[in-house]
Motif scaffolding. Structure first.
Motif, PDB file in Angstrom:
ATOM      1  N   ASP A 336       0.818  -1.224   0.000  1.00 24.96           N
ATOM      2  CA  ASP A 336       0.000   0.000   0.000  1.00 24.96           C
ATOM      3  C   ASP A 336       0.849   1.271   0.000  1.00 24.96           C
ATOM      4  O   ASP A 336       0.337   2.367   0.245  1.00 24.96           O
ATOM      5  N   GLY A 337       2.136   1.134  -0.326  1.00 26.25           N
ATOM      6  CA  GLY A 337       3.039   2.285  -0.271  1.00 26.25           C
ATOM      7  C   GLY A 337       3.078   3.095  -1.551  1.00 26.25           C
ATOM      8  O   GLY A 337       4.160   3.291  -2.141  1.00 26.25           O
ATOM      9  N   ASP A 338       1.936   3.565  -1.996  1.00 28.89           N
ATOM     10  CA  ASP A 338       1.886   4.335  -3.242  1.00 28.89           C
ATOM     11  C   ASP A 338       2.663   5.644  -3.158  1.00 28.89           C
ATOM     12  O   ASP A 338       3.044   6.220  -4.186  1.00 28.89           O
ATOM     13  N   ASP A 339       2.888   6.131  -1.937  1.00 30.47           N
ATOM     14  CA  ASP A 339       3.601   7.396  -1.764  1.00 30.47           C
ATOM     15  C   ASP A 339       5.109   7.201  -1.565  1.00 30.47           C
ATOM     16  O   ASP A 339       5.846   8.181  -1.421  1.00 30.47           O
ATOM     17  N   VAL A 340       5.573   5.953  -1.580  1.00 32.38           N
ATOM     18  CA  VAL A 340       7.011   5.680  -1.383  1.00 32.38           C
ATOM     19  C   VAL A 340       7.699   5.707  -2.738  1.00 32.38           C
ATOM     20  O   VAL A 340       7.269   5.033  -3.675  1.00 32.38           O
ATOM     21  N   PRO A 341       8.764   6.496  -2.883  1.00 33.12           N
ATOM     22  CA  PRO A 341       9.428   6.576  -4.183  1.00 33.12           C
ATOM     23  C   PRO A 341      10.003   5.227  -4.617  1.00 33.12           C
ATOM     24  O   PRO A 341      10.645   4.535  -3.825  1.00 33.12           O
ATOM     25  N   LEU A 342       9.761   4.873  -5.878  1.00 34.19           N
ATOM     26  CA  LEU A 342      10.259   3.609  -6.404  1.00 34.19           C
ATOM     27  C   LEU A 342      11.771   3.634  -6.583  1.00 34.19           C
ATOM     28  O   LEU A 342      12.400   2.595  -6.811  1.00 34.19           O
ATOM     29  N   SER A 343      12.362   4.805  -6.467  1.00 35.27           N
ATOM     30  CA  SER A 343      13.830   4.902  -6.501  1.00 35.27           C
ATOM     31  C   SER A 343      14.448   4.339  -5.236  1.00 35.27           C
ATOM     32  O   SER A 343      15.656   4.088  -5.183  1.00 35.27           O
TER      33      SER A 343
END
Length: 531
Positions: A336-343
């Motif tokens: 559910d971490g849509d706000d966590v940068p995929l970088s």
């Protein structure tokens, strides 16, 4: 000071792996499919799996395998792997999983170092397994061929004996469960001692973050013999009562076909598979809309590549970080971490704490203010938690070099952290290229090269130029039908990076050598370096 996981601590049961995974199976669970053999479609439900585990444990005890003995398992991903692997642990023995790609000499070294008393394999791998066994003096009656071979017992033979699982007793906190071997990309492979508590802890740490549950269907292409596949696919998948569809090796067409036919919901992959999912035209020929998450590990996933997969498959893409010595997961972007940068590779898992230490000074870097988007200076990532290994088998010096007196494991990876605790891996400490005193991370250049539409894959190492200066060299795999020159590649990179990061040499190759877990084998590139 260190920074802790932002997640609340979870309870870590004081149980063996077997009791933890299977001790609370319900009647409804028992009738559910646990494993499906991808090539044949054969189904193994949880009732059958647990029965087979008990029978394997009984057969091992009947052959003199005692608590603490080491048994080697040399097999690709097939349903029988789960029965044997957990049968070994059920008997109180230690499973040392052997890379299915190993040569006879590689296998012999692991058998010798681990002091394995039995070896399980499969008929396609029997020639190298048998040669290895002969090298180390392991008799033919100590080799079990899962699918059968003349002169050796089969798994069916062991199951039909009907031996009950032995009564065993040990302390899960100290008793070894598995002995995987580190990849050897930076040196001689070492036996990583992981206890039952280590494995139970890591499943407990990651289960709340992954989002996988009993209604999910997982494509098991990551090798179970590698700690990523062992913990995140096999153990976590079985713990949540999901269904695992096994693939003995990666084949893109089969991967896509099984995803379509079995309505796979979770894909656990390594970055090389992400490249195929983002770029290969074959993907368009299959309906893989059932996939609700793609989770990448084993090596850093470039943010642009991850976003390309997400857009093409219309699904969530997440990544994590870990290593065999960490059982293996220490960081993960939650489902559910849509706000966590995929970088980044997300925040530290529960019950753990981190430090980022300047390798030059030995001092911790300054951490950004909580909640800020700023990132720290880079430094070596240190990790402490219940998933950290006991040490390396009979290698006190390597253990002391990796585990400090405070319980922190020194990963050898360079990382930064933002104000929300999200950690990003910059590169391997030992793989950084030093160009005229400047540090050049190979992973950064590899990610950039993969953005070129004519480049299918790439790897970068440091090589010495005519003046003895270390310079970045790119090994490039072209897309089918594409045509690029060395100057084309050099110019493409030069336009997008600082001068000291420019690629100075290029060599075109057919494939980038990688380990079974997806890590680039830079030592192989150095050995094959011709320019």
């Amino acid at each position: 000071m260190s920074f802790r996981s932002p997640y609340p601590d979870v309870e870590i049961p004081e149980k063996s792996v077997h009791e933890f995974l299977f001790g609370d199976l319900t009647e409804d669970d028992l009738s559910r499919p646990a494993l499906i053999d991808g090539p044949s479609g054969a189904v193994t439900d949880y009732r059958t799996l647990v029965a087979h585990i008990d029978l394997v444990a009984g057969a091992l005890a009947a052959r003199g395998v005692q608590v603490g003995d080491v048994v080697a398992l040399h097999s690709p991903n097939v349903p029988a792997f789960a029965s044997v692997f957990h049968g070994i642990l059920r008997a109180g023995a230690v499973a040392t999983t052997v890379n299915a790609l190993y040569t006879a000499d590689d296998i012999a070294k692991q058998l010798t170092d681990s002091e394995a008393t039995m070896l399980f394999t499969v008929s396609p791998l029997l020639p190298q397994a048998k040669a290895a066994a002969e090298q180390v003096g392991l008799a033919a009656d100590r080799i079990v061929v899962l699918d059968g071979a003349e002169g050796h017992e089969s798994l069916k033979d062991l199951l039909t004996e009907g031996n009950s699982a032995p009564e065993v007793s040990f302390d899960p906190a100290t008793h070894l469960a598995v002995l995987p071997y580190s990849s050897g990309t930076t040196g001689r492979p070492k036996g990583v001692m992981l206890t039952h508590r280590n494995l139970v802890a890591n499943v407990s740490q990651v289960q709340p973050r992954m989002g996988a549950g009993r209604d999910d269907v997982l494509l098991a292409v990551l090798p179970f013999f590698h700690i990523y596949g062992m913990t995140v696919l096999l153990n976590l998948g079985l713990k949540v009562r999901a269904t695992l569809v096994t693939m003995p090796k990666f084949d893109l067409e089969m991967f896509l076909r099984l995803t379509t036919e079995k309505k796979i919901t979770f894909l656990f992959i390594a970055p090389p598979v992400a490249v195929a999912l983002a770029k290969h035209p074959l993907v368009e020929q299959y309906d893989i809309s059932s996939v609700r998450c793609v989770f990448s590990g084993a090596a850093a996933l470039d943010e642009n590549l991850g976003n390309a997969v997400a857009q093409r498959l219309h699904t969530k893409v997440r990544q994590g970080y870990g290593m065999s010595e960490l059982s293996p997961v220490s960081h993960a972007i939650p489902f559910d971490g849509d706000d966590v940068p995929l970088s980044s590779c997300g925040a530290a898992v529960a019950n753990s704490e981190n430090k980022i230490v300047d390798p030059a000074t030995g001092e911790e870097v300054a951490y950004p203010a909580a909640g800020s988007s700023e990132v720290s200076a880079p430094g070596e990532l240190w990790i402490k938690g219940p998933n950290v290994m006991v040490g390396y088998l009979r290698n006190e010096q390597a253990t002391a070099d990796t585990l400090d007196s405070d319980g922190y494991l020194h990963t050898g990876d360079i990382a930064v952290v933002d104000g929300n605790g999200n950690v990003s891996i910059v590169d391997r400490l030992k793989e950084l290229i030093k160009y005229k005193g400047y540090q050049v991370p190979p992973a950064e250049l590899e990610s950039l090269l993969l953005t070129h539409p004519d480049i299918a894959d790439a790897a970068v190492i440091g090589v010495l130029d005519d003046e003895g200066e270390e310079v970045p060299k790119a090994f490039v795999v072209l897309q089918q039908g594409a045509s690029l020159t060395e100057d084309d590649v050099i110019s493409f990179v030069a336009e997008k990076v600082a001068p000291h990061k420019k690629v100075r040499r290029v060599q075109f190759i057919d494939t980038v050598p990688k380990s079974a877990s997806g890590k680039i084998l830079r030592k192989d590139l150095r050995a094959a370096e011709t320019v």
